[in-house]
Write an enzyme that holds these catalytic residues in place. Structure first.
Site, PDB file in Angstrom:
ATOM      1  N   LYS A   1     -11.221  52.086  22.023  1.00  0.00           N
ATOM      2  CA  LYS A   1     -11.354  52.717  20.709  1.00  0.00           C
ATOM      3  C   LYS A   1     -10.149  52.374  19.856  1.00  0.00           C
ATOM      4  CE  LYS A   1     -14.192  55.448  18.539  1.00  0.00           C
ATOM      5  NZ  LYS A   1     -15.648  55.324  18.667  1.00  0.00           N
TER       6      LYS A   1
ATOM      7  N   VAL B   1     -28.283  58.954  11.337  1.00  0.00           N
ATOM      8  CA  VAL B   1     -29.065  59.024  12.579  1.00  0.00           C
ATOM      9  C   VAL B   1     -29.996  60.243  12.559  1.00  0.00           C
ATOM     10  CG1 VAL B   1     -29.008  59.096  15.090  1.00  0.00           C
ATOM     11  CG2 VAL B   1     -27.192  57.920  13.850  1.00  0.00           C
TER      12      VAL B   1
HETATM   13  N1  LIG Z   1     -24.468  55.903  13.460  1.00  0.00           N
HETATM   14  C1  LIG Z   1     -24.551  55.537  14.736  1.00  0.00           C
HETATM   15  O1  LIG Z   1     -25.071  54.468  15.068  1.00  0.00           O
HETATM   16  C2  LIG Z   1     -24.013  56.435  15.814  1.00  0.00           C
HETATM   17  C3  LIG Z   1     -23.943  55.943  17.119  1.00  0.00           C
HETATM   18  C4  LIG Z   1     -23.501  56.787  18.147  1.00  0.00           C
HETATM   19  C5  LIG Z   1     -23.105  58.070  17.844  1.00  0.00           C
HETATM   20  N2  LIG Z   1     -23.167  58.506  16.541  1.00  0.00           N
HETATM   21  C6  LIG Z   1     -22.734  59.878  16.285  1.00  0.00           C
HETATM   22  O2  LIG Z   1     -23.821  60.617  15.741  1.00  0.00           O
HETATM   23  C7  LIG Z   1     -23.334  61.571  14.800  1.00  0.00           C
HETATM   24  C8  LIG Z   1     -24.009  61.322  13.454  1.00  0.00           C
HETATM   25  O3  LIG Z   1     -23.720  60.012  13.029  1.00  0.00           O
HETATM   26  P1  LIG Z   1     -24.234  59.461  11.627  1.00  0.00           P
HETATM   27  O4  LIG Z   1     -23.968  57.987  11.647  1.00  0.00           O
HETATM   28  O5  LIG Z   1     -25.609  59.957  11.353  1.00  0.00           O
HETATM   29  O6  LIG Z   1     -23.181  60.159  10.664  1.00  0.00           O
HETATM   30  P2  LIG Z   1     -23.390  60.523   9.126  1.00  0.00           P
HETATM   31  O7  LIG Z   1     -22.016  60.703   8.581  1.00  0.00           O
HETATM   32  O8  LIG Z   1     -24.315  59.545   8.463  1.00  0.00           O
HETATM   33  O9  LIG Z   1     -24.155  61.926   9.185  1.00  0.00           O
HETATM   34  C9  LIG Z   1     -23.568  63.103   9.618  1.00  0.00           C
HETATM   35  C10 LIG Z   1     -24.248  64.223   8.841  1.00  0.00           C
HETATM   36  O10 LIG Z   1     -23.759  65.449   9.354  1.00  0.00           O
HETATM   37  C11 LIG Z   1     -23.402  66.296   8.268  1.00  0.00           C
HETATM   38  N3  LIG Z   1     -22.378  67.222   8.745  1.00  0.00           N
HETATM   39  C12 LIG Z   1     -21.041  67.052   8.827  1.00  0.00           C
HETATM   40  N4  LIG Z   1     -20.469  68.136   9.357  1.00  0.00           N
HETATM   41  C13 LIG Z   1     -21.464  69.003   9.639  1.00  0.00           C
HETATM   42  C14 LIG Z   1     -21.507  70.296  10.202  1.00  0.00           C
HETATM   43  N5  LIG Z   1     -20.395  70.928  10.618  1.00  0.00           N
HETATM   44  N6  LIG Z   1     -22.718  70.893  10.346  1.00  0.00           N
HETATM   45  C15 LIG Z   1     -23.849  70.275   9.928  1.00  0.00           C
HETATM   46  N7  LIG Z   1     -23.867  69.049   9.366  1.00  0.00           N
HETATM   47  C16 LIG Z   1     -22.691  68.419   9.240  1.00  0.00           C
HETATM   48  C17 LIG Z   1     -22.941  65.360   7.177  1.00  0.00           C
HETATM   49  O11 LIG Z   1     -23.039  65.970   5.897  1.00  0.00           O
HETATM   50  C18 LIG Z   1     -23.932  64.201   7.349  1.00  0.00           C
HETATM   51  O12 LIG Z   1     -25.127  64.406   6.614  1.00  0.00           O
HETATM   52  C19 LIG Z   1     -21.818  61.401  14.800  1.00  0.00           C
HETATM   53  O13 LIG Z   1     -21.258  62.295  15.731  1.00  0.00           O
HETATM   54  C20 LIG Z   1     -21.622  59.986  15.280  1.00  0.00           C
HETATM   55  O14 LIG Z   1     -20.349  59.819  15.876  1.00  0.00           O
HETATM   56  C21 LIG Z   1     -23.625  57.742  15.535  1.00  0.00           C
END
Ligand SMILES: NC(=O)c1ccc[n+]([C@@H]2O[C@H](COP(=O)([O-])OP(=O)(O)OC[C@H]3O[C@@H](n4cnc5c(N)ncnc54)[C@H](O)[C@@H]3O)[C@@H](O)[C@H]2O)c1
Length: 338
Positions: free
Chosen positions: A71, A179
């Site tokens: 990381k 996601v």
């Molecule tokens: N994008 C990927 O390919 C990927 C891969 C593996 C893991 N993840 C994990 O999945 C999660 C979501 O990723 P993403 O890419 O959709 O991120 P993103 O930033 O597009 O979406 C996150 C959403 O969560 C909301 N949010 C933030 N804090 C919050 C809270 N306390 N309560 C409710 N909603 C809240 C935000 O407003 C946003 O709409 C993250 O933890 C990320 O690390 C994502």
């Protein structure tokens, strides 16, 4: 020290701390995203890098990928806003650290970075993944992560409710982002009952389009549903939250959902089946590294992503057979479920 290598450099251009933790290269090239986030102290960024790189090793191992975990974290001062020039300088600093590893590590997007940043970090395609399509990469990994989450949800429902059919199930999705949103069943697919929550009130429009009930994030976590889908931040499953959960099972993409490994045991004691996030969230990295670092075709990579369903089914079967939390099968929680 469990990590193979930990680098902390003050970027020569940006003056900011660039932290790179390589958990292991034993299975092959180490992989793991580049996070740009605010920290009250850079040392907290180091904590994140250590934790997230170790989780990445588990994610690769469970998915059967020939990679170790790593990381990169750049610890920004809290509330810092970088101008375009400062951001470019910082990404070049990150590129310098990665170049020094001579291919032992490849990075990708994470919190605070996206595919376009990967072209700024390096012009060496073997040192990055999720490059933008115009640069020959596979772009945003979120749709593939979502594909993996849906495969996991089907396997989870099969194991817990006896059918992989998601129709008629009640879901709560907390975090309607890149996601979470595509995981939500479209209304035409129908019948699944949906509760959604997000801290961003503009997401309410999407909730209405999905025909979903909109609740605040705390209520979302505690919804009376079949399956909770954490799709926002990590660390949401604490002992206090676990004691108030009203779901039968949990599977979502959010990384590091448990506040501590022992929380997997608390979930198990409450009879809530928690699908380990290292299994559920692996779709994006399986796809992007497959296509960009291991020369798989998009079809082959997608088949591997869908394989998350089979992997989770196997883990849930082994856990049920041994009477332990699923986390114990992949190396978390405890084998005696306490
Ligand atoms: N994008 C990927 O390919 C990927 C891969 C593996 C893991 N993840 C994990 O999945 C999660 C979501 O990723 P993403 O890419 O959709 O991120 P993103 O930033 O597009 O979406 C996150 C959403 O969560 C909301 N949010 C933030 N804090 C919050 C809270 N306390 N309560 C409710 N909603 C809240 C935000 O407003 C946003 O709409 C993250 O933890 C990320 O690390 C994502």
């Amino acid at each position: 020290m469990n990590h193979e290598q930990i680098l902390v450099r003050r970027g020569s251009r940006s003056g900011l701390p660039v932290i790179l933790a390589i958990h292991t290269t034993a299975p092959g090239q180490a992989i793991g995203g580049c996070r740009l986030a605010g920290y009250a102290e850079w040392r907290y960024g180091l904590d994140d890098a250590l934790r997230l790189s170790a989780a990445m090793t588990q994610k690769c191992a469970v998915a059967g990928l020939p990679h170790g975990g790593a990381k990169t974290v750049v610890a920004l001062p809290p509330g810092a806003a970088l101008g375009p020039g400062e951001r470019r300088a910082l990404l070049h600093d990150v590129g310098d650290v990665i170049a020094g590893l001579d291919g032992a590590y490849a990075t990708g997007p994470d919190v605070g970075t996206g595919p376009p940043d990967m072209t700024t970090i390096t012009d060496r395609p073997t040192h990055v993944f999720c490059l933008p399509p115009e640069a020959g990469g596979s772009g945003d990994s979120s749709p593939h992560t979502a594909t993996g989450v849906v495969a996991a949800l089907r396997a989870l429902c099969e194991a817990v409710f006896g059918t992989a059919d998601l129709a008629g199930r009640r879901f709560a999705i907390v975090g309607l982002g890149r996601v979470g949103a595509p995981v939500a069943p479209p209304p035409a697919a129908g019948q699944a009952k949906l509760v959604v929550a997000d801290v961003d009130p503009t997401k309410r429009t999407l909730a209405d389009e999905l025909g979903a009930a909109w609740v605040d994030p705390d209520d979302g976590l505690r919804s009376d549903v079949d399956v909770l889908v954490p799709a926002a931040l990590g660390g949401v499953l604490t002992p206090a939250v676990v004691s108030e959960l009203r779901c039968a099972a949990i599977a979502g993409p959010a990384n590091n959902q448990l506040d501590a490994p022992g929380t997997a045991d608390l979930l198990h004691q409450r009879g809530i089946v928690w699908a380990p996030d290292t299994v559920v969230s692996a779709g994006g990295v399986i796809y992007a590294t497959g296509v960009e670092l291991r020369q798989e075709t998009p079809l082959e990579a997608t088949a591997r992503v869908r394989g998350i369903g089979d992997t989770l089914a196997r883990i849930l079967r082994d856990a049920a057979r041994d009477g332990v939390p699923p986390a114990a099968v992949v190396g978390g929680g405890s084998r005696d479920g306490r």
